[in-house]
Design an enzyme around this catalytic site. Structure first.
Site, PDB file in Angstrom:
ATOM      1  CB  SER A 198     -18.795  58.673 -11.372  1.00  0.00           C
ATOM      2  OG  SER A 198     -19.083  58.945 -12.712  1.00  0.00           O
ATOM      3  CE1 TYR A 248     -13.344  57.263 -11.409  1.00  0.00           C
ATOM      4  CE2 TYR A 248     -15.287  57.091 -12.898  1.00  0.00           C
ATOM      5  CZ  TYR A 248     -14.549  57.670 -11.968  1.00  0.00           C
ATOM      6  OH  TYR A 248     -15.044  58.979 -11.776  1.00  0.00           O
TER       7      TYR A 248
HETATM    8  N1  LIG Z   1     -13.940  64.907 -13.093  1.00  0.00           N
HETATM    9  C1  LIG Z   1     -14.969  64.381 -13.438  1.00  0.00           C
HETATM   10  O1  LIG Z   1     -15.489  64.430 -14.746  1.00  0.00           O
HETATM   11  C2  LIG Z   1     -15.885  63.520 -12.619  1.00  0.00           C
HETATM   12  C3  LIG Z   1     -17.184  62.832 -12.927  1.00  0.00           C
HETATM   13  C4  LIG Z   1     -17.807  62.235 -12.059  1.00  0.00           C
HETATM   14  C5  LIG Z   1     -17.309  61.974 -10.876  1.00  0.00           C
HETATM   15  N2  LIG Z   1     -16.099  62.407 -10.427  1.00  0.00           N
HETATM   16  C6  LIG Z   1     -15.540  61.961  -8.972  1.00  0.00           C
HETATM   17  O2  LIG Z   1     -15.324  63.175  -8.574  1.00  0.00           O
HETATM   18  C7  LIG Z   1     -14.355  62.652  -7.625  1.00  0.00           C
HETATM   19  C8  LIG Z   1     -12.985  64.109  -7.873  1.00  0.00           C
HETATM   20  O3  LIG Z   1     -12.765  63.788  -9.181  1.00  0.00           O
HETATM   21  P1  LIG Z   1     -11.763  64.998  -9.814  1.00  0.00           P
HETATM   22  O4  LIG Z   1     -11.874  64.755 -11.237  1.00  0.00           O
HETATM   23  O5  LIG Z   1     -11.881  66.212  -8.964  1.00  0.00           O
HETATM   24  O6  LIG Z   1     -10.337  64.150  -9.469  1.00  0.00           O
HETATM   25  P2  LIG Z   1      -8.992  64.788  -9.743  1.00  0.00           P
HETATM   26  O7  LIG Z   1      -8.808  66.081 -10.217  1.00  0.00           O
HETATM   27  O8  LIG Z   1      -7.904  63.753 -10.618  1.00  0.00           O
HETATM   28  O9  LIG Z   1      -8.435  64.680  -8.142  1.00  0.00           O
HETATM   29  C9  LIG Z   1      -8.457  63.471  -7.609  1.00  0.00           C
HETATM   30  C10 LIG Z   1      -7.824  63.636  -6.237  1.00  0.00           C
HETATM   31  O10 LIG Z   1      -7.611  62.326  -5.777  1.00  0.00           O
HETATM   32  C11 LIG Z   1      -6.351  62.172  -4.916  1.00  0.00           C
HETATM   33  N3  LIG Z   1      -5.655  60.943  -5.043  1.00  0.00           N
HETATM   34  C12 LIG Z   1      -5.410  60.166  -6.000  1.00  0.00           C
HETATM   35  N4  LIG Z   1      -4.895  59.091  -5.422  1.00  0.00           N
HETATM   36  C13 LIG Z   1      -4.629  59.087  -4.228  1.00  0.00           C
HETATM   37  C14 LIG Z   1      -4.378  58.202  -3.201  1.00  0.00           C
HETATM   38  N5  LIG Z   1      -3.652  57.246  -3.356  1.00  0.00           N
HETATM   39  N6  LIG Z   1      -4.312  58.849  -1.919  1.00  0.00           N
HETATM   40  C15 LIG Z   1      -4.965  59.926  -1.597  1.00  0.00           C
HETATM   41  N7  LIG Z   1      -5.274  60.768  -2.494  1.00  0.00           N
HETATM   42  C16 LIG Z   1      -5.388  60.320  -3.801  1.00  0.00           C
HETATM   43  C17 LIG Z   1      -5.378  63.262  -5.846  1.00  0.00           C
HETATM   44  O11 LIG Z   1      -4.452  63.663  -4.955  1.00  0.00           O
HETATM   45  P3  LIG Z   1      -3.011  64.058  -5.605  1.00  0.00           P
HETATM   46  O12 LIG Z   1      -3.391  65.612  -5.969  1.00  0.00           O
HETATM   47  O13 LIG Z   1      -2.458  64.372  -4.331  1.00  0.00           O
HETATM   48  O14 LIG Z   1      -2.672  63.388  -6.438  1.00  0.00           O
HETATM   49  C18 LIG Z   1      -6.636  64.364  -6.135  1.00  0.00           C
HETATM   50  O15 LIG Z   1      -6.500  65.487  -5.194  1.00  0.00           O
HETATM   51  C19 LIG Z   1     -13.801  61.420  -7.758  1.00  0.00           C
HETATM   52  O16 LIG Z   1     -14.172  60.961  -6.739  1.00  0.00           O
HETATM   53  C20 LIG Z   1     -14.213  61.034  -9.242  1.00  0.00           C
HETATM   54  O17 LIG Z   1     -14.660  59.625  -9.062  1.00  0.00           O
HETATM   55  C21 LIG Z   1     -15.258  63.191 -11.279  1.00  0.00           C
END
Ligand SMILES: NC(=O)c1ccc[n+]([C@@H]2O[C@H](COP(=O)([O-])OP(=O)(O)OC[C@H]3O[C@@H](n4cnc5c(N)ncnc54)[C@H](OP(=O)(O)O)[C@@H]3O)[C@@H](O)[C@H]2O)c1
Length: 159
Positions: free
Chosen positions: A101, A134
Site C-alpha cells: 500500500s 498497518y
Molecule cells: N482497500 C484499499 O483501499 C487498499 C489500499 C491499498 C492497499 N490495499 C491492499 O490490498 C490488499 C487487499 O485489500 P482489500 O481492501 O481488498 O482487503 P479486504 O477486502 O479487507 O480483504 C482482505 C482479505 O484478507 C483475508 N484475510 C484477512 N485475515 C486473514 C487471515 N488471518 N488469514 C487469511 N486471510 C485473511 C480476508 O479473508 P476473509 O474474507 O475470509 O476474512 C479477505 O479475503 C491488502 O493487501 C491491502 O493492504 C488495499
C-alpha cells in the site's frame, strides 16, 4: 467479491479446475498445513498472490505470540513463500506478487541508529496504534518483495 466472481466465471468458461483451500495467516501452523496440503497435490505454482490483509484491528496477539496485523499482513505471507519456495523454483517461470500500500511510506521500522527495531514490528499494547501497525506491515511487504530470490534461503535460515 465481484472481481473474484468474474475470475471464477472466466476460468469456468475455459473449463479450468478451481479449488479452494483453507489458510489462516494468523496461525503459523495453519500456514504450514496449507503448504503441506498444497505440495501433496503435486501441481505447479506459477503465480502466488499475497493479497490478504487486516486493517484497523484492535491490539491482539496471535496464538504464536505476535501482534496480529504484523503476522497476518507480513509474516504469514513471508512464511508461506518460504515454505513454497521449492515448488515455485520447480515451476519456473513463477512469480510472487506481494500487495502492499502507498501507506508504507508513512512509517519507519528502524530505530534512531538506523537499525531494524523488532519491537516496532510486533509492538506491545501500550505502543500500539492500528494505522501505524498497518503501515509497518505494508513496509515489510515492500521490503520482502525487494528481496533477491537468490537470497531467500539465507533469509529463511535467519528467520
Ligand atoms: N482497500 C484499499 O483501499 C487498499 C489500499 C491499498 C492497499 N490495499 C491492499 O490490498 C490488499 C487487499 O485489500 P482489500 O481492501 O481488498 O482487503 P479486504 O477486502 O479487507 O480483504 C482482505 C482479505 O484478507 C483475508 N484475510 C484477512 N485475515 C486473514 C487471515 N488471518 N488469514 C487469511 N486471510 C485473511 C480476508 O479473508 P476473509 O474474507 O475470509 O476474512 C479477505 O479475503 C491488502 O493487501 C491491502 O493492504 C488495499
Amino acid at each position: 467479491w465481484f472481481l473474484w466472481f468474474q475470475a471464477i466465471s472466466h476460468l469456468s468458461h475455459h473449463k479450468a479446475k478451481v479449488e479452494a483451500m483453507t489458510l489462516d495467516l494468523a496461525l503459523l501452523r495453519s500456514v504450514q498445513h496449507f503448504a503441506e496440503a498444497f505440495k501433496a497435490k503435486n501441481v505447479s505454482l506459477h503465480v502466488l498472490v499475497c493479497n490478504a490483509a487486516a486493517f484497523a484491528l484492535p491490539w491482539s496477539l496471535t496464538k504464536d505470540g505476535l501482534e496480529t496485523t504484523f503476522q497476518v499482513n507480513h509474516l504469514g505471507h513471508f512464511y508461506l513463500v518460504q515454505l513454497l519456495q521449492d515448488v515455485l523454483c520447480r515451476s519456473a517461470p513463477a512469480r510472487v506478487i506481494v500487495v502492499s500500500s502507498e501507506s508504507h511510506r508513512f512509517t519507519d521500522i528502524n530505530n534512531s541508529l538506523g537499525k531494524l527495531d523488532f519491537s516496532r514490528l510486533s509492538p506491545s499494547k501500550n505502543d500500539y496504534w492500528a494505522m501505524l501497525a498497518y503501515n509497518r506491515s505494508k513496509l515489510c511487504n515492500v521490503l520482502f518483495s525487494n528481496e533477491d530470490p537468490e537470497d531467500w534461503t539465507s533469509v529463511l535460515g535467519g528467520a
